[in-house]
Design an enzyme around this catalytic site. Structure first.
Site, PDB file in Angstrom:
ATOM      1  N   GLU A  30       0.837  -1.205   0.000  1.00  0.00           N
ATOM      2  CA  GLU A  30       0.000   0.000   0.000  1.00  0.00           C
ATOM      3  C   GLU A  30       0.870   1.252   0.000  1.00  0.00           C
ATOM      4  O   GLU A  30       0.550   2.255  -0.650  1.00  0.00           O
ATOM      5  CB  GLU A  30      -0.908   0.011   1.237  1.00  0.00           C
ATOM      6  N   CYS A  83      -2.551  -3.593   6.948  1.00  0.00           N
ATOM      7  CA  CYS A  83      -2.029  -3.584   8.321  1.00  0.00           C
ATOM      8  C   CYS A  83      -2.349  -2.235   8.979  1.00  0.00           C
ATOM      9  O   CYS A  83      -2.771  -1.277   8.316  1.00  0.00           O
ATOM     10  CB  CYS A  83      -0.524  -3.846   8.324  1.00  0.00           C
TER      11      CYS A  83
HETATM   12  N1  THU Z   1       2.335  -6.469   4.046  1.00  0.00           N
HETATM   13  C1  THU Z   1       1.904  -5.554   3.128  1.00  0.00           C
HETATM   14  O1  THU Z   1       2.551  -5.316   2.101  1.00  0.00           O
HETATM   15  N2  THU Z   1       0.745  -4.893   3.390  1.00  0.00           N
HETATM   16  C2  THU Z   1      -0.064  -5.129   4.470  1.00  0.00           C
HETATM   17  O2  THU Z   1      -1.047  -4.423   4.685  1.00  0.00           O
HETATM   18  C3  THU Z   1       0.234  -6.258   5.339  1.00  0.00           C
HETATM   19  C4  THU Z   1       1.638  -6.751   5.285  1.00  0.00           C
HETATM   20  C5  THU Z   1       3.589  -7.193   3.778  1.00  0.00           C
HETATM   21  C6  THU Z   1       4.730  -6.813   4.670  1.00  0.00           C
HETATM   22  C7  THU Z   1       5.588  -8.060   4.627  1.00  0.00           C
HETATM   23  O3  THU Z   1       6.427  -7.976   3.491  1.00  0.00           O
HETATM   24  C8  THU Z   1       4.590  -9.188   4.415  1.00  0.00           C
HETATM   25  O4  THU Z   1       3.392  -8.578   3.976  1.00  0.00           O
HETATM   26  C9  THU Z   1       4.313 -10.005   5.662  1.00  0.00           C
HETATM   27  O5  THU Z   1       3.943  -9.211   6.719  1.00  0.00           O
END
Ligand code: THU
Length: 130
Positions: A55, A89
């Site tokens: 994001e 997240c």
């Molecule tokens: N991750 C994202 O790219 N976006 C989110 O909203 C959740 C987590 C990625 C970060 C990391 O590279 C992987 O997902 C595992 O947490």
């Protein structure tokens, strides 16, 4: 641009994720107020805390292109083989909030046709404003 097309753009950029440490691939695609699409994927690092979420990458691309508002953001996450419905997240909820309004939609969908569309207020109630 339909929701399905935006989700497909998120799925497509998810293929580019650099995630050798988690194995969790994420793609994000933003439709901005000008009708333009901006995409990003997660980029991990050997120093784990330097991870950049999908994001965040899509938002940076939007801002660099002159976009100011997220109309819709689609997020697709999962392992190498399967897309899971992946809600942003906590940190990314605040990042999306910065460029959202009450009409902004956050959509997630998995490979089995399970579908969710959220408002910003549902994902980040009582949010922080300056
Ligand atoms: N991750 C994202 O790219 N976006 C989110 O909203 C959740 C987590 C990625 C970060 C990391 O590279 C992987 O997902 C595992 O947490």
């Amino acid at each position: 641009m339909t929701d399905d097309e935006l989700l497909n753009a998120a799925r497509a950029v998810r293929e580019k994720a650099h995630c050798p440490y988690s194995g969790f691939h994420v793609g994000a695609a933003i439709l901005d107020e000008n009708g333009h699409i901006h995409v990003g994927c997660n980029v991990e690092n050997a120093a784990y805390s330097n991870v950049s979420c999908a994001e965040a990458g899509a938002i940076s691309a939007m801002v660099a292109a002159g976009g100011k508002r997220i109309v819709t953001i689609a997020v697709a996450g999962g392992d190498e083989n399967k897309t899971r419905a992946c809600t942003p997240c906590g940190g990314c909820r605040q990042r999306i909030h910065e460029f959202s309004d009450e009409n902004t939609r956050i959509i997630v969908k998995d490979d089995d046709e399970d579908w969710h569309a959220y408002t910003m207020d549902e994902l980040l109630p009582s949010s922080f404003h300056l």
